[in-house]
Design an enzyme around this catalytic site. Structure first.
Site, PDB file in Angstrom:
ATOM      1  CD  GLU A  90       6.415  22.088  46.317  1.00 49.98           C
ATOM      2  OE1 GLU A  90       6.833  22.110  45.083  1.00 49.98           O
ATOM      3  OE2 GLU A  90       7.474  21.927  47.218  1.00 49.98           O
ATOM      4  CE  LYS A 128       6.368 -19.800  18.322  1.00 51.54           C
ATOM      5  NZ  LYS A 128       5.087 -20.475  18.276  1.00 51.54           N
ATOM      6  CG  ASP A 135      -2.967  -3.875  11.435  1.00 43.18           C
ATOM      7  OD1 ASP A 135      -3.052  -4.505  10.866  1.00 43.18           O
ATOM      8  OD2 ASP A 135      -1.917  -2.843  11.099  1.00 43.18           O
ATOM      9  CG  ASN A 137     -13.082   8.473  60.943  1.00 41.11           C
ATOM     10  OD1 ASN A 137     -14.017   8.198  60.336  1.00 41.11           O
ATOM     11  ND2 ASN A 137     -12.331   7.681  61.942  1.00 41.11           N
ATOM     12  CB  VAL A 180      -6.977 -10.751   2.690  1.00 43.16           C
ATOM     13  CG1 VAL A 180      -6.062 -11.883   2.411  1.00 43.16           C
ATOM     14  CG2 VAL A 180      -8.160 -11.239   3.758  1.00 43.16           C
ATOM     15  N   GLY A 238       3.580  26.086  50.978  1.00 42.10           N
ATOM     16  CA  GLY A 238       4.385  25.238  50.481  1.00 42.10           C
ATOM     17  C   GLY A 238       3.314  24.004  49.975  1.00 42.10           C
ATOM     18  CG  HIS A 286       1.042  16.569  52.893  1.00 42.99           C
ATOM     19  ND1 HIS A 286       2.084  16.356  52.148  1.00 42.99           N
ATOM     20  CD2 HIS A 286       1.421  17.331  53.783  1.00 42.99           C
ATOM     21  CE1 HIS A 286       3.157  17.152  52.821  1.00 42.99           C
ATOM     22  NE2 HIS A 286       2.897  17.495  54.007  1.00 42.99           N
ATOM     23  N   GLY A 294       0.604  -1.296  -0.002  1.00 43.93           N
ATOM     24  CA  GLY A 294       0.121   0.065  -0.052  1.00 43.93           C
ATOM     25  C   GLY A 294       0.681   1.174   0.090  1.00 43.93           C
TER      26      GLY A 294
END
Length: 516
Positions: free
Chosen positions: A329, A136, A124, A420, A63, A306, A277, A33
């Site tokens: 930050e 393989k 494909d 909690n 194919v 921070g 955090h 192709g």
């Protein structure tokens, strides 16, 4: 026997140059192709696959390469005399190089108007079959799925007559990474088309690396950041970094937490979120984004230092001036004015991230994953907040209109506070947050401690029900006037009774938001 290379690629980056080098090394180029046309147009001799199979491409190109003349040439073990004898009898030429990348399935499904039919046509078949066969037989075949590897293969052919076993083994490994990723994309796309939930018997997701990180949560841990294929435009992996050094593992985790909170508020009112955090340390609303930020900052000036700030409005000069007063930050916002950038980029270490749609809600159907040793926990992302029709006032005193506004505000915050969790709010800002405690009374005491005098007249949100009345008594002592919580404990009566005695309004939402 002349060496043969089979080239058939959808990504044609570098393929003509690669074919030219192979031709100069004496290889016969076999192709299909568009690849065959590109090679031939460059003046490089090229044989069509149909010429070696004796069978024309058919079924609209479905194919082309599925033929023994191709696959026997790839799979024959050169060290096996019987294999080589069979090739000679059958007139099959061994194929020593296979360079293939697959139909652009990802690019196809990312198109906004893609149809199922278009997606299916870009699955494909021949490509995966050939590269798996070549992988393989890696000891005899150099298989290439990444254009970045062309130069390495040519270099080793020129230096040693063939790529080393180490190189070919590594190339074979990349094949199975490539096909695993490809098949996972197809599977996930088709599951979504069928409207199925993601909890398949074999759970497979695929992600693409965005960057290697300097380290993980701690310096001795390696880490990387991966992007979900087809991720929405309101997530962190879609953000554009405008300034500052690269993000760390903890930066990304914490910033994601900030985005989750700000999505609860959307774009309706100016909102600023401070996170440390992965827990909120200050959330504020205001008439302007600067006012919203100051409300969030004043909630806990120590903790926000921070930390990470997310805003749902463009950062202007006034806001940038305030943001620049402390060490942060990361700042993430829909946009920054040029003047704001001039102020903030003076700070060398701050990261500035632009994400226009950052406050848009997360789509339903997303999953949240947590790795545990030997397994993986997967759940739906918590995209719900509460059903307002299910809210019940269980006390004699009803919340005032202003209290109701603050209760809804604090409920959005406590949803994203580690359990909690307790959050206190007043005047459109958090005044105290108690995250990640072993029990609610400890969390409340921590929130009250941080709130100080601001606790008086505030409202409280809890991520889970109150099984005892101790939290209500502590809230009364601090001057808290209203509480919102899931309810549903067998001991609800104790809490309701205590609230009635204290004159505190209490709402049940019927929905809990544990966050671990």
């Amino acid at each position: 026997m002349k060496r043969r290379a089979l080239l058939s690629v959808s990504d044609k980056t570098g393929i003509v140059e690669f074919a030219k080098e192979l031709n100069e090394l004496g290889f016969e180029i076999v192709s299909t192709g568009g690849t065959a046309k590109a090679v031939a147009d460059a003046g490089i001799p090229c044989t069509q696959v149909s010429d070696i199979t004796g069978f024309p491409e058919c079924l609209d190109g479905r194919v082309k390469t599925l033929h023994p003349m191709v696959h026997a040439g790839i799979l024959a073990m050169r060290s096996n005399p019987e294999h080589m004898e069979q090739l000679e009898k059958l007139g099959v030429t061994p194929i020593d190089v296979v360079a293939i990348n697959l139909y652009p399935f990802k690019q196809t499904i990312l198109k906004p108007d893609v149809t199922l039919e278009d997606a299916i046509e870009n699955i494909d078949i021949g490509g995966p079959t050939m590269i798996r066969a070549a992988a393989k037989n890696w000891q005899d075949v150099a298989v290439i799925v990444d254009p970045a590897d062309y130069a390495k293969v040519i270099e080793e052919y020129k230096a040693n007559g063939a790529p080393s076993k180490e190189t070919k083994f590594k190339l074979a490994g990349k094949v199975f990474e490539h096909t695993a990723n490809y098949d996972a994309m197809i599977n996930n796309y088709l599951r979504r088309q069928r409207g199925e939930d993601p909890f398949a018997e074999c759970f497979t997701m695929t992600y693409e690396k965005v960057q290697d990180m300097r380290y993980g949560e701690n310096p001795h841990q390696k880490a990387a950041f991966y992007k979900e294929i087809g991720a929405a435009d309101n997530v962190l992996s879609a953000a554009k970094q405008l300034h500052g050094k690269e993000l760390s593992y903890n930066n990304i985790n914490d910033t994601n937490g900030a985005l989750d909170i700000i999505k609860e508020f959307g774009f309706e009112e100016p909102v600023a979120v401070g996170v440390k955090h992965a827990n909120p340390c200050g959330v504020g609303m205001g008439a302007t984004i600067c006012e919203a930020y100051l409300n969030a900052y004043n909630a806990d000036p120590v903790s926000i230092f921070g930390g990470i700030v997310a805003l749902n409005r463009e950062v202007d000069v006034d806001t940038a001036t305030e943001l620049a007063k402390i060490f942060l930050e990361i700042i993430i916002a829909p946009s920054f004015t040029k003047e704001a950038l001039d102020i903030l980029t003076v700070k060398k270490n701050i990261r500035l991230l632009e994400l226009p749609n950052l406050a848009a809600p997360n789509a339903k159907g997303l999953v949240d994953m947590k790795k545990v040793a030997g397994g993986l926990l997967v759940q739906e992302l918590d995209t719900e907040l509460m059903n307002e029709d299910d809210i019940v006032c269980v006390t004699e005193r009803k919340p005032t209109e202003e209290e109701m506004k603050q209760l809804k505000f604090v409920w959005k915050v406590v949803k994203h506070t580690k359990s909690n969790g307790i959050a206190l709010a007043k005047d459109n800002a958090t005044v105290g947050i108690g995250p990640g405690q072993t029990n609610r009374i400890t969390a409340l005491e921590l929130a009250i401690k941080y709130a100080g005098d601001k606790a008086k007249g505030s409202v409280m949100g809890s991520d889970a029900f109150f099984p005892f009345d101790d939290c209500v008594h502590a809230a009364q002592a601090a001057g808290i006037t209203a509480i919102i919580q899931p309810g549903g404990s067998v001991r609800d009566e104790d809490s309701i009774k205590a609230a009635n005695e204290a004159g505190i309004a209490m709402l049940f939402t019927g929905m809990r938001h544990f966050k671990h």
